[in-house]
Motif scaffolding. Structure first.
Motif, PDB file in Angstrom:
ATOM      1  N   UNK A  46      56.738  27.980  64.937  1.00  0.00           N
ATOM      2  CA  UNK A  46      56.331  26.577  64.864  1.00  0.00           C
ATOM      3  C   UNK A  46      54.904  26.380  65.371  1.00  0.00           C
ATOM      4  N   UNK A  47      54.564  27.105  66.445  1.00  0.00           N
ATOM      5  CA  UNK A  47      53.208  26.993  66.986  1.00  0.00           C
ATOM      6  C   UNK A  47      52.179  27.506  65.979  1.00  0.00           C
ATOM      7  N   UNK A  48      52.486  28.626  65.321  1.00  0.00           N
ATOM      8  CA  UNK A  48      51.557  29.174  64.328  1.00  0.00           C
ATOM      9  C   UNK A  48      51.375  28.200  63.171  1.00  0.00           C
ATOM     10  N   UNK A  49      52.478  27.637  62.672  1.00  0.00           N
ATOM     11  CA  UNK A  49      52.381  26.671  61.574  1.00  0.00           C
ATOM     12  C   UNK A  49      51.568  25.454  61.993  1.00  0.00           C
ATOM     13  N   UNK A  52      47.851  26.425  62.128  1.00  0.00           N
ATOM     14  CA  UNK A  52      47.259  26.500  60.779  1.00  0.00           C
ATOM     15  C   UNK A  52      47.008  25.109  60.230  1.00  0.00           C
ATOM     16  N   UNK A  53      47.997  24.220  60.370  1.00  0.00           N
ATOM     17  CA  UNK A  53      47.836  22.858  59.867  1.00  0.00           C
ATOM     18  C   UNK A  53      46.691  22.139  60.582  1.00  0.00           C
ATOM     19  N   UNK A  54      46.577  22.325  61.895  1.00  0.00           N
ATOM     20  CA  UNK A  54      45.510  21.665  62.646  1.00  0.00           C
ATOM     21  C   UNK A  54      44.135  22.187  62.222  1.00  0.00           C
ATOM     22  N   UNK A  55      44.009  23.507  62.049  1.00  0.00           N
ATOM     23  CA  UNK A  55      42.728  24.080  61.623  1.00  0.00           C
ATOM     24  C   UNK A  55      42.329  23.579  60.241  1.00  0.00           C
ATOM     25  N   UNK A  56      43.278  23.602  59.293  1.00  0.00           N
ATOM     26  CA  UNK A  56      42.971  23.140  57.943  1.00  0.00           C
ATOM     27  C   UNK A  56      42.611  21.656  57.941  1.00  0.00           C
ATOM     28  N   UNK A 306      44.205  23.076  52.124  1.00  0.00           N
ATOM     29  CA  UNK A 306      45.143  22.205  52.828  1.00  0.00           C
ATOM     30  C   UNK A 306      46.100  21.540  51.843  1.00  0.00           C
ATOM     31  N   UNK A 307      45.593  21.139  50.699  1.00  0.00           N
ATOM     32  CA  UNK A 307      46.469  20.523  49.687  1.00  0.00           C
ATOM     33  C   UNK A 307      47.500  21.534  49.192  1.00  0.00           C
ATOM     34  N   UNK A 308      47.065  22.763  48.951  1.00  0.00           N
ATOM     35  CA  UNK A 308      48.005  23.806  48.531  1.00  0.00           C
ATOM     36  C   UNK A 308      49.050  24.063  49.617  1.00  0.00           C
TER      37      UNK A 308
END
Length: 334
Positions: A46-49, A52-56, A306-308
């Motif tokens: 969950x932390x990795x996901x 990734x979402x925060x960076x994108x 991010x959209x993908x």
């Protein structure tokens, strides 16, 4: 004798001899370690996901804030312009259409192959055929791309001309330039179908092999044909597996990069004609333009990524919702 006044003493309660582990109290240190590792693995995922979402999201917000057109609907890609103008309309269309073409072709064929291996083919043929399909899943994407560019594209010219001649009235299969090579979204969809075919086949085959044998034997004893046995016993049991396998294949089709970049003509042009060269996908556009892009251009590419990322999450969430809502999809309820 008055039976109404006769009381029967309850039987004595047996002594509680259950081990502590059965009562819910973990005794062995290995249980605590395993539980901690399992919980830590889930939290780490969950932390990795989230990272990734925060960076994108952060990098995408930088580019979108400077964009001069609608990012979701614009049909151009020029982040180096003054002012910058880029949108994902063409990329979203190409990604979704090519993936749908691949799924329409691959899923029925893969299910048919899985049923043939699990219920029709003799053992001598089933084992080598399953092994060959397993090998196809391990072929690198660039190999598929080279095969598609050097073999598939030239041999699809006849098919595309035939479709233009007899199905061109649909507009979708009309070619604006009949002499152009078959480096189109349609060709990409066929190539993606070949690439995801082993994944869907392998998962579906393993699910079909787990179908309860007693259900099949009971249907045969009642006089059902082989197809009726599969339709009434095997397919209902394997529906959740088919959906899961299809979602795995769709995930690869949505994110495929090298094979699509090798086959698809690099033209950022929107067209409803699926046989015309051009169009693009998210992954192909990122791979083609990342090296030559400046910092702002890379932020724009990250915004398309991010959209993908969101599309992939929505697809998987929709699959889980379908399986959870239709309980009969579960093999346990078959």
């Amino acid at each position: 004798m008055d039976l109404s006044r006769t009381s029967t003493a309850p039987p004595p309660t047996p002594p509680d001899t259950a081990p502590a582990a059965v009562k819910g109290k973990a005794v062995h240190p290995g249980d605590k370690i395993f539980r901690g590792l399992s919980r830590g693995s889930g939290i780490t995922l969950l932390v990795i996901m989230a990272a990734i979402a925060a960076f994108l999201t952060y990098r995408a917000s930088i580019a979108i804030s400077e964009n001069s057109v609608n990012f979701l609907t614009a049909f151009e890609w020029n982040p180096q312009g003054d002012p910058p103008a880029f949108g994902i309309g063409i990329l979203a269309f190409g990604t979704v259409v090519s993936s749908l073409i691949a799924m329409v072709i691959a899923v029925p064929v893969a299910v048919g192959i899985a049923l043939f291996i699990s219920h029709y083919a003799p053992r001598r043929l089933a084992a080598p055929l399953a092994y060959v399909i397993d090998l196809l899943a391990a072929v690198p994407s660039i190999i598929y791309g080279l095969w598609g560019a050097l073999f598939l594209v030239p041999y699809l010219d006849g098919l595309t001309r035939w479709m233009d001649q007899f199905l061109g009235w649909t507009t979708v299969f009309e070619m604006s330039n009949p002499g152009s090579p078959a480096r189109s979204i349609f060709t990409v969809g066929i190539l993606l179908a070949i690439m995801i075919l082993p994944i869907i086949t392998n998962v579906s085959r393993e699910v079909f092999l787990q179908a309860p044998r007693m259900y099949e034997e009971a249907a045969l004893a009642l006089g059902a044909t082989r197809w009726e046995v599969i339709r009434m016993s095997v397919l209902p049991f394997g529906r959740s597996g088919i959906i899961s396998a299809s979602m795995l294949g769709l995930g690869r089709a949505l994110g495929e990069t090298m094979a699509v970049a090798t086959v698809l003509s690099p033209g950022f042009v929107f067209t409803w004609h699926l046989l015309d060269p051009g169009s693009g996908t998210f992954a192909q556009n990122i791979a083609a333009k990342f090296n030559e892009a400046d910092d702002f251009g890379r932020d724009a590419l990250i915004a398309s990524g991010l959209v993908l990322f969101v599309i992939t999450l929505l697809v998987n969430g929709a699959a889980r919702y379908i399986i959870a809502r239709r309980k009969e999809y579960s093999g346990a309820n078959a």
